[in-house]
Design a protein around this motif. Sequence first.
Motif, PDB file in Angstrom:
ATOM      1  N   MET A  17     -97.746  60.913 -17.958  1.00 34.81           N
ATOM      2  CA  MET A  17     -98.166  60.921 -16.555  1.00 34.81           C
ATOM      3  C   MET A  17     -99.384  60.030 -16.343  1.00 34.81           C
ATOM      4  N   ALA A  18    -100.320  60.027 -17.290  1.00 35.90           N
ATOM      5  CA  ALA A  18    -101.506  59.160 -17.174  1.00 35.90           C
ATOM      6  C   ALA A  18    -101.094  57.698 -17.208  1.00 35.90           C
ATOM      7  N   SER A  23    -100.081  52.592 -14.485  1.00 39.25           N
ATOM      8  CA  SER A  23     -99.118  51.510 -14.296  1.00 39.25           C
ATOM      9  C   SER A  23     -98.796  51.313 -12.822  1.00 39.25           C
ATOM     10  N   LYS A  24     -98.640  52.414 -12.076  1.00 40.50           N
ATOM     11  CA  LYS A  24     -98.363  52.310 -10.633  1.00 40.50           C
ATOM     12  C   LYS A  24     -99.507  51.626  -9.896  1.00 40.50           C
ATOM     13  N   LYS A  25    -100.721  51.769 -10.411  1.00 43.01           N
ATOM     14  CA  LYS A  25    -101.888  51.131  -9.802  1.00 43.01           C
ATOM     15  C   LYS A  25    -102.050  49.688 -10.291  1.00 43.01           C
ATOM     16  N   GLY A  26    -101.171  49.251 -11.194  1.00 43.62           N
ATOM     17  CA  GLY A  26    -101.243  47.892 -11.716  1.00 43.62           C
ATOM     18  C   GLY A  26    -102.341  47.697 -12.745  1.00 43.62           C
ATOM     19  N   VAL A  27    -102.759  48.797 -13.373  1.00 44.03           N
ATOM     20  CA  VAL A  27    -103.857  48.754 -14.349  1.00 44.03           C
ATOM     21  C   VAL A  27    -103.294  48.579 -15.750  1.00 44.03           C
ATOM     22  N   SER A  28    -103.758  47.549 -16.473  1.00 47.52           N
ATOM     23  CA  SER A  28    -103.379  47.425 -17.877  1.00 47.52           C
ATOM     24  C   SER A  28    -104.308  48.276 -18.710  1.00 47.52           C
ATOM     25  N   LEU A  73    -109.814  62.088 -10.046  1.00 52.91           N
ATOM     26  CA  LEU A  73    -110.504  60.869  -9.622  1.00 52.91           C
ATOM     27  C   LEU A  73    -109.637  60.062  -8.661  1.00 52.91           C
ATOM     28  N   HIS A  74    -108.359  59.993  -8.961  1.00 54.10           N
ATOM     29  CA  HIS A  74    -107.421  59.264  -8.106  1.00 54.10           C
ATOM     30  C   HIS A  74    -107.353  59.913  -6.725  1.00 54.10           C
TER      31      HIS A  74
END
Length: 85
Positions: A17-18, A23-28, A73-74
């Motif tokens: 889930m993390a 990934s949905k936020k486009g974070v590598s 946090l999100h």
Amino acid sequence: MSSVELYTKPTCGFCLMAKRLLSKKGVSFSEVNISAQPDKRAEMVQRAQGRTTVPQIFINGNHVGGFDDLHALHNSGKLDAMLAA
């Protein structure tokens, strides 16, 4: 760009889930599988101030916590600010 590190295990639903949220936020992110690299477990526990569960998440070297912490946090809108720093 932020540096995001996750300590995970392959069978961990919260780890999935993390990774999905990031990934949905486009974070590598870089991932350390403590099942495949058991020597990294002690490193994780030390960096996470004694926490032994996975995932343990770090943004720019700062300990965020586990998935519940990341999700909070999100939801509060603070995650984007941390990632932008």
